[in-house]
Design an enzyme around this catalytic site. Sequence first.
Site, PDB file in Angstrom:
ATOM      1  N   ASP A 159     -20.615  -4.455  25.509  1.00 35.36           N
ATOM      2  CA  ASP A 159     -20.134  -4.193  24.155  1.00 35.36           C
ATOM      3  C   ASP A 159     -21.258  -3.721  23.243  1.00 35.36           C
ATOM      4  OD1 ASP A 159     -17.693  -4.992  25.040  1.00 35.36           O
ATOM      5  OD2 ASP A 159     -17.576  -6.813  23.828  1.00 35.36           O
TER       6      ASP A 159
ATOM      7  N   TRP B  67     -21.605   1.457  38.847  1.00 41.63           N
ATOM      8  CA  TRP B  67     -22.033   2.813  39.152  1.00 41.63           C
ATOM      9  C   TRP B  67     -21.659   3.227  40.574  1.00 41.63           C
ATOM     10  CZ3 TRP B  67     -23.542   7.548  38.413  1.00 41.63           C
ATOM     11  CH2 TRP B  67     -24.317   8.204  39.358  1.00 41.63           C
TER      12      TRP B  67
ATOM     13  N   ASP C  46      -9.265  -4.422  30.532  1.00 42.67           N
ATOM     14  CA  ASP C  46     -10.585  -4.985  30.283  1.00 42.67           C
ATOM     15  C   ASP C  46     -10.888  -6.197  31.161  1.00 42.67           C
ATOM     16  OD1 ASP C  46     -13.006  -5.445  29.030  1.00 42.67           O
ATOM     17  OD2 ASP C  46     -12.129  -6.334  27.219  1.00 42.67           O
TER      18      ASP C  46
END
Length: 451
Positions: free
Chosen positions: A311, A293, A260
């Site tokens: 989140d 992306w 993360d």
Amino acid sequence: MKSKILILFVAMGLSGTANMVCGQTTAVPDTLSKYILTPKAPDTPRINGAKVFGVRPGSHFLYTIPATGVRPMSFAVDHLPKGLKVDAETGQIIGSIKKTGEYVVTLIAKNALGEARRDFKIVVGDKLALTPPMGWNSWNCWGNAVSQEKVLSSAKAMVEKGLINHGWQYINIDDGWQGLRGGKHQGVMTNSKFPDMKALADEVHAMGLKIGIYSGPWVGTYAGHLGSYHSVNYHHGKYSFVKNDVQQWMDWDMDYLKYDWNPNDVYHVKEMMDALRSHKRDVVFSLSNSAPWGDASQWEKMANCWRTTGDIKDTWENMNRLGFNQTKWAAYTGPGHWPDPDMLVVGMVGWGPRLHYTRLTADEQYTHISLWALLAAPLLIGCDMAQLDDFTISLLTNDEVIEVNQDPLGKQGTVVKENESVVVYAKPMEDGAMAVGLFNRGEKPTKATVT
């Protein structure tokens, strides 16, 4: 020529009721029982879950046959490849397969009322997570207050409340387990809330489940614990401890990693991928959060899952925005690589010691689960499993919905029609069927048509 079957999910937006106190529900709304739509599983045996499973040659194999029906139940597997064995009482398949290839076996479940059989494909190669991972993650309920006791409680609840019988597998520890570096590998060791990580993993595995852990390539994690780098700089440091940490996770027998930081970058993803793959143990590799992306083709090659969003929160506005914005990732969705719009915000959530019932209404929760199933998204429960209520259990144990998510073809459902508040999704299935979702994102009933 195979006939095509139309499967419909009908979901509406902002209707339903919930008990609210200061903007948060404090208990399970007493109106939810009338919204339960999932039929009760029959007493006769029925085998559920994925129809395909990926493992690397020589890696440890663990799979629990997911079957509903009255217990006691006995299990068997026809044509099981060399190196594997099944426990007739628990349905756990363990061992290892050395030779690459595809092995089609027949899973068998029997009780006093009958027998169920189902073909199951074991693919021994270089791909894991041939269907989207299904499990639980600690963050959305416990946040930094997670502990060994709470994780074990959720694992026990996954078994006792029957979710393991529908294909749910993973018990994943998020941020909050970390202490200081040490041990024989100089890896990050546990803090006082996790007195024995190896014992916890052993208990979870003994239940027929798998276990996951959390880290990140910064010096510190989001919750302020040690990451996999060292420097005076809080973010990316000069000295990498990735190999040290991975070796420690292997000693603990971890099966899943949530890695993360933001933004995800190719260098640190590849570094962790190489470290994980250098060991015989299979670890599902999940990236978080908001993977760029522009590097989608790289995430597809290097990670099993990657977060496409920030989140999630338990509000209609947030879930609606994240879930209905995934179509651009469809080309990169498939067996072994799954775009991830974040965890499921149903049941008792809270992001810390104090929990509350999700602020999503019943209809909004049906939208949430139906949409994530059509998207072929990872299904990671975010609530306190020990407090699962009947309505939430019904959402998470609808085998027809799970089958859409776990379809071996691995196609993401995409928007085929959009008109004002109505959105229509279609997802091709392996058997030639088409799963179709009709969603009304508005507040008033409306009509929708599909050809």
